[in-house]
Design a protein around this motif. Sequence first.
Motif, PDB file in Angstrom:
ATOM      1  N   GLU B 297      42.965  46.246  27.181  1.00 47.66           N
ATOM      2  CA  GLU B 297      43.971  47.249  27.536  1.00 47.66           C
ATOM      3  C   GLU B 297      43.717  47.909  28.879  1.00 47.66           C
ATOM      4  OE1 GLU B 297      46.613  46.991  25.964  1.00 47.66           O
ATOM      5  OE2 GLU B 297      45.682  45.751  24.408  1.00 47.66           O
ATOM      6  N   ALA B 298      42.422  48.157  29.202  1.00 48.52           N
ATOM      7  CA  ALA B 298      42.123  48.909  30.431  1.00 48.52           C
ATOM      8  C   ALA B 298      42.728  48.258  31.685  1.00 48.52           C
ATOM      9  CB  ALA B 298      40.619  49.095  30.574  1.00 48.52           C
ATOM     10  N   PRO B 299      42.484  46.965  31.931  1.00 47.58           N
ATOM     11  CA  PRO B 299      43.089  46.392  33.140  1.00 47.58           C
ATOM     12  C   PRO B 299      44.613  46.455  33.127  1.00 47.58           C
ATOM     13  CG  PRO B 299      42.089  44.671  31.755  1.00 47.58           C
ATOM     14  CD  PRO B 299      41.663  45.988  31.202  1.00 47.58           C
ATOM     15  N   ARG B 300      45.184  46.303  31.942  1.00 49.58           N
ATOM     16  CA  ARG B 300      46.655  46.341  31.839  1.00 49.58           C
ATOM     17  C   ARG B 300      47.176  47.747  32.144  1.00 49.58           C
ATOM     18  NH1 ARG B 300      44.957  42.103  28.870  1.00 49.58           N
ATOM     19  NH2 ARG B 300      46.318  40.262  28.908  1.00 49.58           N
ATOM     20  N   LYS B 301      46.408  48.746  31.701  1.00 53.24           N
ATOM     21  CA  LYS B 301      46.806  50.133  31.965  1.00 53.24           C
ATOM     22  C   LYS B 301      46.796  50.400  33.479  1.00 53.24           C
ATOM     23  CE  LYS B 301      45.490  54.809  30.594  1.00 53.24           C
ATOM     24  NZ  LYS B 301      44.395  55.616  30.085  1.00 53.24           N
ATOM     25  N   VAL B 302      45.769  49.906  34.141  1.00 52.56           N
ATOM     26  CA  VAL B 302      45.654  50.112  35.581  1.00 52.56           C
ATOM     27  C   VAL B 302      46.816  49.407  36.300  1.00 52.56           C
ATOM     28  CG1 VAL B 302      44.229  49.672  37.629  1.00 52.56           C
ATOM     29  CG2 VAL B 302      43.145  50.333  35.462  1.00 52.56           C
ATOM     30  N   ILE B 303      47.040  48.165  35.922  1.00 52.37           N
ATOM     31  CA  ILE B 303      48.109  47.394  36.569  1.00 52.37           C
ATOM     32  C   ILE B 303      49.458  48.072  36.370  1.00 52.37           C
ATOM     33  CG2 ILE B 303      49.416  45.220  36.466  1.00 52.37           C
ATOM     34  CD1 ILE B 303      46.683  43.846  35.808  1.00 52.37           C
ATOM     35  N   GLN B 304      49.698  48.480  35.134  1.00 52.64           N
ATOM     36  CA  GLN B 304      51.016  49.081  34.850  1.00 52.64           C
ATOM     37  C   GLN B 304      51.202  50.449  35.505  1.00 52.64           C
ATOM     38  OE1 GLN B 304      50.675  48.318  30.681  1.00 52.64           O
ATOM     39  NE2 GLN B 304      52.265  46.734  30.717  1.00 52.64           N
ATOM     40  N   ASP B 367      40.525  27.938  43.773  1.00 49.32           N
ATOM     41  CA  ASP B 367      40.189  26.552  44.106  1.00 49.32           C
ATOM     42  C   ASP B 367      41.110  25.543  43.427  1.00 49.32           C
ATOM     43  OD1 ASP B 367      38.225  27.534  45.650  1.00 49.32           O
ATOM     44  OD2 ASP B 367      36.530  26.851  44.432  1.00 49.32           O
ATOM     45  N   ALA B 368      41.711  25.970  42.319  1.00 46.15           N
ATOM     46  CA  ALA B 368      42.593  25.057  41.588  1.00 46.15           C
ATOM     47  C   ALA B 368      43.923  24.869  42.299  1.00 46.15           C
ATOM     48  CB  ALA B 368      42.827  25.593  40.177  1.00 46.15           C
ATOM     49  N   GLY B 369      44.112  25.620  43.380  1.00 42.06           N
ATOM     50  CA  GLY B 369      45.383  25.486  44.112  1.00 42.06           C
ATOM     51  C   GLY B 369      46.432  26.349  43.465  1.00 42.06           C
ATOM     52  N   GLY B 370      47.666  25.978  43.597  1.00 42.89           N
ATOM     53  CA  GLY B 370      48.730  26.819  43.051  1.00 42.89           C
ATOM     54  C   GLY B 370      49.314  27.674  44.148  1.00 42.89           C
ATOM     55  N   ASP B 371      50.542  28.122  43.908  1.00 37.93           N
ATOM     56  CA  ASP B 371      51.287  28.815  44.970  1.00 37.93           C
ATOM     57  C   ASP B 371      51.056  30.314  44.974  1.00 37.93           C
ATOM     58  OD1 ASP B 371      52.381  26.299  45.213  1.00 37.93           O
ATOM     59  OD2 ASP B 371      54.004  26.765  43.810  1.00 37.93           O
ATOM     60  N   ILE B 372      50.528  30.824  43.890  1.00 37.71           N
ATOM     61  CA  ILE B 372      50.456  32.284  43.784  1.00 37.71           C
ATOM     62  C   ILE B 372      49.030  32.759  44.054  1.00 37.71           C
ATOM     63  CG2 ILE B 372      50.845  34.244  42.230  1.00 37.71           C
ATOM     64  CD1 ILE B 372      52.829  32.121  40.827  1.00 37.71           C
ATOM     65  N   GLU B 373      48.939  33.767  44.894  1.00 29.90           N
ATOM     66  CA  GLU B 373      47.618  34.250  45.298  1.00 29.90           C
ATOM     67  C   GLU B 373      46.891  34.929  44.128  1.00 29.90           C
ATOM     68  OE1 GLU B 373      45.559  37.001  48.741  1.00 29.90           O
ATOM     69  OE2 GLU B 373      47.722  36.683  48.826  1.00 29.90           O
ATOM     70  N   VAL B 374      45.615  34.617  44.025  1.00 32.26           N
ATOM     71  CA  VAL B 374      44.796  35.212  42.976  1.00 32.26           C
ATOM     72  C   VAL B 374      43.954  36.319  43.602  1.00 32.26           C
ATOM     73  CG1 VAL B 374      43.092  34.760  41.171  1.00 32.26           C
ATOM     74  CG2 VAL B 374      44.624  32.919  41.918  1.00 32.26           C
ATOM     75  N   ILE B 375      44.042  37.525  43.060  1.00 27.09           N
ATOM     76  CA  ILE B 375      43.249  38.629  43.624  1.00 27.09           C
ATOM     77  C   ILE B 375      42.534  39.400  42.527  1.00 27.09           C
ATOM     78  CG2 ILE B 375      44.689  38.913  45.692  1.00 27.09           C
ATOM     79  CD1 ILE B 375      45.943  41.392  44.335  1.00 27.09           C
ATOM     80  N   ASP B 376      41.497  40.122  42.931  1.00 26.07           N
ATOM     81  CA  ASP B 376      40.781  40.971  41.991  1.00 26.07           C
ATOM     82  C   ASP B 376      41.569  42.257  41.797  1.00 26.07           C
ATOM     83  OD1 ASP B 376      37.757  41.179  40.855  1.00 26.07           O
ATOM     84  OD2 ASP B 376      38.581  43.165  41.311  1.00 26.07           O
ATOM     85  N   ILE B 377      41.390  42.850  40.644  1.00 27.01           N
ATOM     86  CA  ILE B 377      42.140  44.079  40.330  1.00 27.01           C
ATOM     87  C   ILE B 377      41.873  45.173  41.364  1.00 27.01           C
ATOM     88  CG2 ILE B 377      40.402  45.087  38.764  1.00 27.01           C
ATOM     89  CD1 ILE B 377      42.872  45.781  36.925  1.00 27.01           C
ATOM     90  N   VAL B 378      40.682  45.153  41.962  1.00 26.88           N
ATOM     91  CA  VAL B 378      40.357  46.201  42.930  1.00 26.88           C
ATOM     92  C   VAL B 378      41.238  46.067  44.183  1.00 26.88           C
ATOM     93  CG1 VAL B 378      38.506  45.077  44.252  1.00 26.88           C
ATOM     94  CG2 VAL B 378      38.437  47.539  43.874  1.00 26.88           C
ATOM     95  N   GLU B 379      41.662  44.881  44.482  1.00 21.52           N
ATOM     96  CA  GLU B 379      42.521  44.702  45.646  1.00 21.52           C
ATOM     97  C   GLU B 379      43.902  45.324  45.399  1.00 21.52           C
ATOM     98  OE1 GLU B 379      42.047  40.478  47.101  1.00 21.52           O
ATOM     99  OE2 GLU B 379      40.995  41.770  48.501  1.00 21.52           O
ATOM    100  N   VAL B 381      44.422  47.823  43.392  1.00 25.01           N
ATOM    101  CA  VAL B 381      44.187  49.272  43.421  1.00 25.01           C
ATOM    102  C   VAL B 381      44.094  49.752  44.873  1.00 25.01           C
ATOM    103  CG1 VAL B 381      42.512  51.082  42.824  1.00 25.01           C
ATOM    104  CG2 VAL B 381      43.113  49.330  41.148  1.00 25.01           C
ATOM    105  N   ALA B 382      43.396  48.972  45.686  1.00 23.39           N
ATOM    106  CA  ALA B 382      43.257  49.349  47.099  1.00 23.39           C
ATOM    107  C   ALA B 382      44.627  49.410  47.782  1.00 23.39           C
ATOM    108  CB  ALA B 382      42.341  48.368  47.814  1.00 23.39           C
ATOM    109  N   MET B 383      45.480  48.428  47.459  1.00 20.20           N
ATOM    110  CA  MET B 383      46.845  48.440  48.039  1.00 20.20           C
ATOM    111  C   MET B 383      47.574  49.712  47.635  1.00 20.20           C
ATOM    112  SD  MET B 383      48.575  44.714  47.461  1.00 20.20           S
ATOM    113  CE  MET B 383      47.508  43.413  46.912  1.00 20.20           C
ATOM    114  N   ALA B 384      47.359  50.123  46.381  1.00 17.70           N
ATOM    115  CA  ALA B 384      48.080  51.296  45.874  1.00 17.70           C
ATOM    116  C   ALA B 384      47.477  52.597  46.380  1.00 17.70           C
ATOM    117  CB  ALA B 384      48.075  51.273  44.351  1.00 17.70           C
ATOM    118  N   MET B 385      46.323  52.506  47.007  1.00 21.00           N
ATOM    119  CA  MET B 385      45.688  53.719  47.534  1.00 21.00           C
ATOM    120  C   MET B 385      45.957  53.885  49.023  1.00 21.00           C
ATOM    121  SD  MET B 385      42.071  53.641  45.510  1.00 21.00           S
ATOM    122  CE  MET B 385      41.382  55.165  46.136  1.00 21.00           C
ATOM    123  N   GLU B 386      46.455  52.817  49.633  1.00 21.87           N
ATOM    124  CA  GLU B 386      46.627  52.862  51.087  1.00 21.87           C
ATOM    125  C   GLU B 386      47.674  53.890  51.498  1.00 21.87           C
ATOM    126  OE1 GLU B 386      47.456  48.780  52.053  1.00 21.87           O
ATOM    127  OE2 GLU B 386      45.330  48.281  51.821  1.00 21.87           O
TER     128      GLU B 386
END
Lengths: 456, 386
Positions: B297-304, B367-379, B381-386
Amino acid sequence: MDITAELRKIVGVRLSVSPSELYCYSSDASQVKGTPDYVVRPKSTDEVSRIVKLAYENEIPVTARGAGTGLAGGAVPVRGGIVLDMSGMNRILEIDIDNIQVVVEPGIIQDALNDALIPYGFFFPPNPGSSAMCTIGGMIAYNASGMRCVKYGTTRNYVRDLEVVLADGTVIHTGSKMLKSAAGYDLTQLIIGSEGTLGIVTKAGLKIAPLPKTRKLVIASFENAEIAGQAVVKTFSNGVIPSACEILDRVSLQVLKRYDPKLVLPSEGDVLLFEVDGTENSAREAAEQIIEVCSPLALSIKLAESENEMADIWAARKFVGAAVSRLDPTKTRIYVGEDVGVPIKKIPELLKRAQEISEKFNLPAMKYGHIGDGNLHLALFIDVLNKDEWDRLNQVADLIHRTAIELGGTVSSEHGIGAARAEYMKAQWGPAFEVMRAIKKALDPKGILNPGKLGL
Amino acid sequence: MKTVKNKEKREIKRAKELDKSEISEMKGKNQPFELDRRSVYKCVQCGTCRSVCPVFNVVGWESANTRGRMLIIKSLLEGRPPSEDVLPSLASCTTCGICAAKCPAGVNPPEVVEAARAQLVKCGITTEVQEKLRASVITSGNSFGEAKDRTHWLSETERSQLTEKSDYVYFVGCFDSYRYPEFAEKTFKVLQRFVVTLLPDEQCCASPLLRTGFREDAEKVMKRNLEQIRKVGAHTIITSCAGCYTTLKNNYPEELHVISLPEFLAEHLDELKLKKLDLTVTYHDPCHMGRHNKIYEAPRKVIQAICTLKEMKNIKENSRCCGGGGGVRIGYPDISLELARNRLEDVPEGVDYIITSCPLCVRNLRDAGGDIEVIDIVELVAMAME
């Protein structure tokens, strides 16, 4: 002849002779053991045919295997030789809704097939407890069924055509998409339940059924399992055919509640689960009728209140068999004597005698199963590090099998004979068993197909 | 406020591999293979795990699924001499734990597999890759064999402001220190306002050693971290790596209060004053944070709190492994990447980012490729703090 090299020519890297790999193919979920000399994972009928032909010419045993979820050692190569791991042949080749049929390869997992059919509003009804992992090929080989066969029948009722590789590598079809045929012996039915002793199934044409509009679940508890058995007999004799009719005795209930404390199940007695399906009206009427018929015998009886409540109960029911270790970590479920069946009217007697046998040998047992079709899953659990408990376990299993035969029943209702129950075939079948021997000899003169099974 | 002298750290010697005689000294081919038998005998071989094992899904051989591994371990307990032959099976488990979540009999296969790997190490049966990994950790203090200062990503000012004593320690981990220093920087910036410090000479948490069976070596590394944690006097360790988190929480002494970055962020949402972003993202549950420690739940709470969350096809307890854990990424890179590709199939349509909270998952999914960028939750959060 260098068999390894010959097999490699056919399947390339899909061959293994590594001791660890061979060990992983030396058992299923039963206590039967037997190590193969080669494991191959064929990808096509042609590969299977060439492998079987090679085995035939060199008189090497061939044992077909699906997901290895069997409970009688059917997929265990008790005489060594080649194990054909069919689980890689797992494609759905055709979904033919106009003919209400599908054509599949034998390695497809039962639930995967049903997931693919849901968007069409159809399903393949036989549903063993292992539907999340067992293959259709295995279900055909053992005539598997499950909870809903009381209304929908067993795998046998759904196979229209089989592509089969015979002992010498010849490929035949046993049927067609026709719903009926009056042209000669029914080879489809002969192959179903033959446990890989007559041929290797490489394709199957299956009948499917429309998904019911709704399902309802009646949960009733009874003073003891015997009275529960009487309630089942009474329900059927009143003309209600539930889509599932399961018993869970009090030990099974304890295990289930430990598995999921939130489950809405009665706190006392032995429990019956009656599922009815159909339209909203027909299912409701059937549920009401069951409640009316069973109430005089029941301690409690109620209708499940929500879809979720039903789903949770069925999910837990599927796991009950192995969950005993959660109640007592020193105990392990051992699958022996677990699949007997008797005519419905004899159920109360079977339950009574099973209880007596379990008490006589001081071996606690869970009793659950498809009571609606007379199939009782007696779950015995022991401390596997205690030799005395193993001895008592085997004696209990033997007595349960003999009791089922005595009551006019069968030593296996849906799990098969394999090697685990081979010794009872003669007692159950009498002279008919010699007919089976003759058929085996005619179709597999060299005895290479799954030798050591069915008591043949 | 006293500053920490980092001179010693800068002088860490270049990583070196152990020489062969050193390795063979520790091996003993005649050592008995011992394990808690009940943990193995609970398995009824029903095959439930076979239907969910992500490695088996890719490999196809019975030895590559949990039941096969349990059978092989059983055979070793019953006297079959351990040999290299068992390695492809026992070393290819990602310890993702989906088998444990599904096992009706309550078996915990990742625990059993790790215990078996430890026994194999004792018997001298290891892969070359395993040995290299071990050598890296014990000679350089990190799983990559990097000689660089572990806190190279800190600015001089930040370094000078590090306190010797603190209630909170940010445990950075090898991955963020050496592969994703930008995650470390951002995490540190977020945490700075809560007065966190770093360990003066942080070592690998020992997860790679524990997961691959080097228990004795792990003890030594863990001891070094533990001594420092005690010296700092911290009551809480915060980490943003799922591997470090499960190790610190479950393998270190219970006295430690370990909290994952998503949990810490979720607890301090009000103080962070995050702004809303017009993004739709999905979240990948890292196995060692999700299934192993039930942090769903914690990561989902942060994301939401920041943007819209659109869930993947299989989530939480049913989440599929990215293939990175258990030493599989380094030992069996092809299998590992195939798992990551399979996981990417669970990503829903129309998302801007795949968020996760484990650098190993980030790496494997990227490394698996794919079109969508994979980022850490802290990134995020950082975007939302800018």
